[in-house]
Design a protein around this motif. Structure first.
Motif, PDB file in Angstrom:
ATOM      1  N   MET A  98      29.645  75.190  97.647  1.00  0.00           N
ATOM      2  CA  MET A  98      29.121  74.460  97.171  1.00  0.00           C
ATOM      3  C   MET A  98      29.424  74.777  96.015  1.00  0.00           C
ATOM      4  SD  MET A  98      26.083  72.284  96.754  1.00  0.00           S
ATOM      5  CE  MET A  98      25.001  71.381  97.668  1.00  0.00           C
ATOM      6  N   GLN A  99      29.963  76.639  96.044  1.00  0.00           N
ATOM      7  CA  GLN A  99      30.418  77.482  95.168  1.00  0.00           C
ATOM      8  C   GLN A  99      32.151  76.973  95.140  1.00  0.00           C
ATOM      9  OE1 GLN A  99      29.170  78.039  91.883  1.00  0.00           O
ATOM     10  NE2 GLN A  99      30.908  78.544  91.310  1.00  0.00           N
ATOM     11  N   ASN A 100      32.060  77.610  96.011  1.00  0.00           N
ATOM     12  CA  ASN A 100      33.886  76.764  96.212  1.00  0.00           C
ATOM     13  C   ASN A 100      34.777  75.734  95.986  1.00  0.00           C
ATOM     14  OD1 ASN A 100      33.743  79.975  97.068  1.00  0.00           O
ATOM     15  ND2 ASN A 100      33.688  79.558  99.119  1.00  0.00           N
ATOM     16  N   TYR A 101      33.749  74.876  96.730  1.00  0.00           N
ATOM     17  CA  TYR A 101      34.723  73.636  96.346  1.00  0.00           C
ATOM     18  C   TYR A 101      34.584  73.340  95.379  1.00  0.00           C
ATOM     19  CZ  TYR A 101      34.201  68.724  95.919  1.00  0.00           C
ATOM     20  OH  TYR A 101      34.615  66.963  95.323  1.00  0.00           O
ATOM     21  N   TYR A 102      32.943  73.483  93.762  1.00  0.00           N
ATOM     22  CA  TYR A 102      32.787  73.924  92.618  1.00  0.00           C
ATOM     23  C   TYR A 102      33.951  73.775  91.724  1.00  0.00           C
ATOM     24  CZ  TYR A 102      30.703  72.941  88.757  1.00  0.00           C
ATOM     25  OH  TYR A 102      30.094  72.149  87.291  1.00  0.00           O
ATOM     26  N   GLU A 103      34.188  75.118  92.480  1.00  0.00           N
ATOM     27  CA  GLU A 103      35.496  75.818  91.535  1.00  0.00           C
ATOM     28  C   GLU A 103      36.829  75.681  92.106  1.00  0.00           C
ATOM     29  OE1 GLU A 103      34.962  80.078  92.824  1.00  0.00           O
ATOM     30  OE2 GLU A 103      33.633  80.113  92.170  1.00  0.00           O
ATOM     31  N   ASP A 104      36.718  75.010  93.251  1.00  0.00           N
ATOM     32  CA  ASP A 104      38.345  74.454  93.555  1.00  0.00           C
ATOM     33  C   ASP A 104      38.693  72.936  93.713  1.00  0.00           C
ATOM     34  OD1 ASP A 104      39.222  76.723  94.248  1.00  0.00           O
ATOM     35  OD2 ASP A 104      38.527  76.749  96.859  1.00  0.00           O
ATOM     36  N   TYR A 105      37.509  72.325  93.566  1.00  0.00           N
ATOM     37  CA  TYR A 105      38.240  70.341  93.960  1.00  0.00           C
ATOM     38  C   TYR A 105      36.910  69.427  92.853  1.00  0.00           C
ATOM     39  CZ  TYR A 105      39.877  71.858  97.751  1.00  0.00           C
ATOM     40  OH  TYR A 105      40.423  72.654  99.384  1.00  0.00           O
ATOM     41  N   GLU A 137      26.149  83.156  92.340  1.00  0.00           N
ATOM     42  CA  GLU A 137      26.294  83.568  91.246  1.00  0.00           C
ATOM     43  C   GLU A 137      27.327  82.107  90.870  1.00  0.00           C
ATOM     44  OE1 GLU A 137      30.311  86.173  91.770  1.00  0.00           O
ATOM     45  OE2 GLU A 137      29.171  88.244  91.173  1.00  0.00           O
ATOM     46  N   LEU A 138      26.043  81.214  90.951  1.00  0.00           N
ATOM     47  CA  LEU A 138      26.484  79.270  90.910  1.00  0.00           C
ATOM     48  C   LEU A 138      26.416  79.475  89.554  1.00  0.00           C
ATOM     49  CD1 LEU A 138      23.480  78.972  93.035  1.00  0.00           C
ATOM     50  CD2 LEU A 138      25.882  79.241  93.720  1.00  0.00           C
ATOM     51  N   THR A 139      27.394  78.228  89.718  1.00  0.00           N
ATOM     52  CA  THR A 139      28.027  78.368  88.827  1.00  0.00           C
ATOM     53  C   THR A 139      27.736  76.132  87.974  1.00  0.00           C
ATOM     54  OG1 THR A 139      30.106  77.370  88.834  1.00  0.00           O
ATOM     55  CG2 THR A 139      29.502  79.555  87.715  1.00  0.00           C
ATOM     56  N   PHE A 140      26.788  75.965  88.629  1.00  0.00           N
ATOM     57  CA  PHE A 140      26.735  74.089  88.606  1.00  0.00           C
ATOM     58  C   PHE A 140      25.639  73.990  87.813  1.00  0.00           C
ATOM     59  CE2 PHE A 140      26.931  75.403  93.342  1.00  0.00           C
ATOM     60  CZ  PHE A 140      26.177  75.509  93.489  1.00  0.00           C
ATOM     61  N   PRO A 141      25.372  72.946  87.763  1.00  0.00           N
ATOM     62  CA  PRO A 141      24.261  72.556  87.003  1.00  0.00           C
ATOM     63  C   PRO A 141      22.952  72.833  87.698  1.00  0.00           C
ATOM     64  CG  PRO A 141      25.494  71.068  85.647  1.00  0.00           C
ATOM     65  CD  PRO A 141      26.031  71.504  87.695  1.00  0.00           C
ATOM     66  N   ILE A 142      21.654  73.126  87.989  1.00  0.00           N
ATOM     67  CA  ILE A 142      20.999  73.435  88.888  1.00  0.00           C
ATOM     68  C   ILE A 142      19.170  73.196  87.974  1.00  0.00           C
ATOM     69  CG2 ILE A 142      19.479  74.973  90.041  1.00  0.00           C
ATOM     70  CD1 ILE A 142      21.660  75.493  90.680  1.00  0.00           C
ATOM     71  N   ASP A 180      28.999  72.176 104.852  1.00  0.00           N
ATOM     72  CA  ASP A 180      30.910  73.254 104.575  1.00  0.00           C
ATOM     73  C   ASP A 180      31.661  72.947 103.222  1.00  0.00           C
ATOM     74  OD1 ASP A 180      32.286  72.184 105.337  1.00  0.00           O
ATOM     75  OD2 ASP A 180      32.179  73.711 107.407  1.00  0.00           O
ATOM     76  N   GLU A 181      32.273  73.516 103.039  1.00  0.00           N
ATOM     77  CA  GLU A 181      33.391  73.069 101.990  1.00  0.00           C
ATOM     78  C   GLU A 181      34.078  71.877 102.100  1.00  0.00           C
ATOM     79  OE1 GLU A 181      36.562  74.775  99.055  1.00  0.00           O
ATOM     80  OE2 GLU A 181      35.653  76.072 100.249  1.00  0.00           O
ATOM     81  N   GLN A 182      34.568  72.094 103.588  1.00  0.00           N
ATOM     82  CA  GLN A 182      35.377  71.012 104.288  1.00  0.00           C
ATOM     83  C   GLN A 182      35.059  69.609 104.161  1.00  0.00           C
ATOM     84  OE1 GLN A 182      39.065  70.556 104.959  1.00  0.00           O
ATOM     85  NE2 GLN A 182      37.977  68.907 104.559  1.00  0.00           N
ATOM     86  N   MET A 183      33.323  69.663 104.479  1.00  0.00           N
ATOM     87  CA  MET A 183      32.443  68.061 104.915  1.00  0.00           C
ATOM     88  C   MET A 183      32.337  67.801 103.867  1.00  0.00           C
ATOM     89  SD  MET A 183      28.969  68.133 106.482  1.00  0.00           S
ATOM     90  CE  MET A 183      28.036  67.431 106.291  1.00  0.00           C
ATOM     91  N   MET A 184      32.385  68.148 102.195  1.00  0.00           N
ATOM     92  CA  MET A 184      32.200  68.028 101.187  1.00  0.00           C
ATOM     93  C   MET A 184      33.172  67.395 100.550  1.00  0.00           C
ATOM     94  SD  MET A 184      30.355  70.843  98.875  1.00  0.00           S
ATOM     95  CE  MET A 184      29.928  72.154  99.945  1.00  0.00           C
ATOM     96  N   ILE A 185      34.813  68.082 100.722  1.00  0.00           N
ATOM     97  CA  ILE A 185      36.239  67.817 100.220  1.00  0.00           C
ATOM     98  C   ILE A 185      35.700  66.270 101.246  1.00  0.00           C
ATOM     99  CG2 ILE A 185      38.188  67.203 100.815  1.00  0.00           C
ATOM    100  CD1 ILE A 185      37.957  70.293 100.857  1.00  0.00           C
TER     101      ILE A 185
END
Length: 192
Positions: A98-105, A137-142, A180-185
């Motif tokens: 989720m964090q990777n997706y948030y940062e990248d997409y 190190e999550l940066t999206f709203p919780i 996983d990230e691909q599923m989110m994409i």
């Protein structure tokens, strides 16, 4: 005569036990998530009250940062609405994705992630959630569900559970299990 009464009593007890086991099994079976649905996108069952194509129940809660978050404020954005707890192994596996997706997409795809912590289910309360967010190190709203009301409203039986919500504010998918990230994409792309 006493033997007949005793025998009938034994038979009645056995019948009661069998009926109880049957009813308990039927209830458990009706609540079971199909194995093939775990970790996959599934259509939301109409009896759940959270139907695909319907607006999800609105809510306003505080985040771990003390900010107020209202779901309806995100209309016009795609939303990944996730429910999790820090002690949940699949949630731990999912969060780096989720964090990777948030940062990248997220920004370029007009997506917001709202990862609702089931604070009422945390063993150490809000402190466990805070430590988890720091560790990962999550940066999206919780947002926090301190009293369990969101868990009940969204009928969360298994975590993680995620809903995707389109720009019109309508539910598009329900995912039971980790993503996983691909599923989110793929899920976000399907909301185009």
């Amino acid at each position: 005569m006493k033997k007949k009464v005793f025998g009938l009593l034994i038979v009645a007890i056995l019948v009661a036990i069998m009926v109880t086991q049957y009813v308990r099994g039927s209830i458990e079976e009706s609540q079971k998530v199909p194995e093939e649905a775990i970790g996959t996108s599934v259509d939301i069952l109409p009896e759940s009250g959270l139907e695909k194509g319907k607006a999800p129940p609105d809510f306003e809660v505080k985040t771990l940062d003390g900010e107020s978050v209202k779901l309806s404020d995100y209309k016009g954005k795609k939303v990944i609405l996730n429910f999790w707890a820090s002690w949940c192994p699949p949630c731990k596996a999912e969060m780096p994705h989720m964090q990777n997706y948030y940062e990248d997409y997220a920004e370029k795809d007009n997506v917001e992630i709202l990862a609702v912590n089931l604070t009422n289910a945390e063993y150490g309360g809000i402190d466990d959630a805070i430590q988890f967010v720091e560790d990962y190190e999550l940066t999206f709203p919780i947002p926090t569900d301190e009293d369990g009301s969101l868990e009940k409203t969204y009928e969360i039986l298994t975590i993680p559970t995620t809903f995707t919500i389109d720009t019109a504010g309508l539910i598009r998918h329900k995912i039971v299990g980790p993503m996983d990230e691909q599923m989110m994409i793929d899920l976000v792309d399907s909301m185009e």
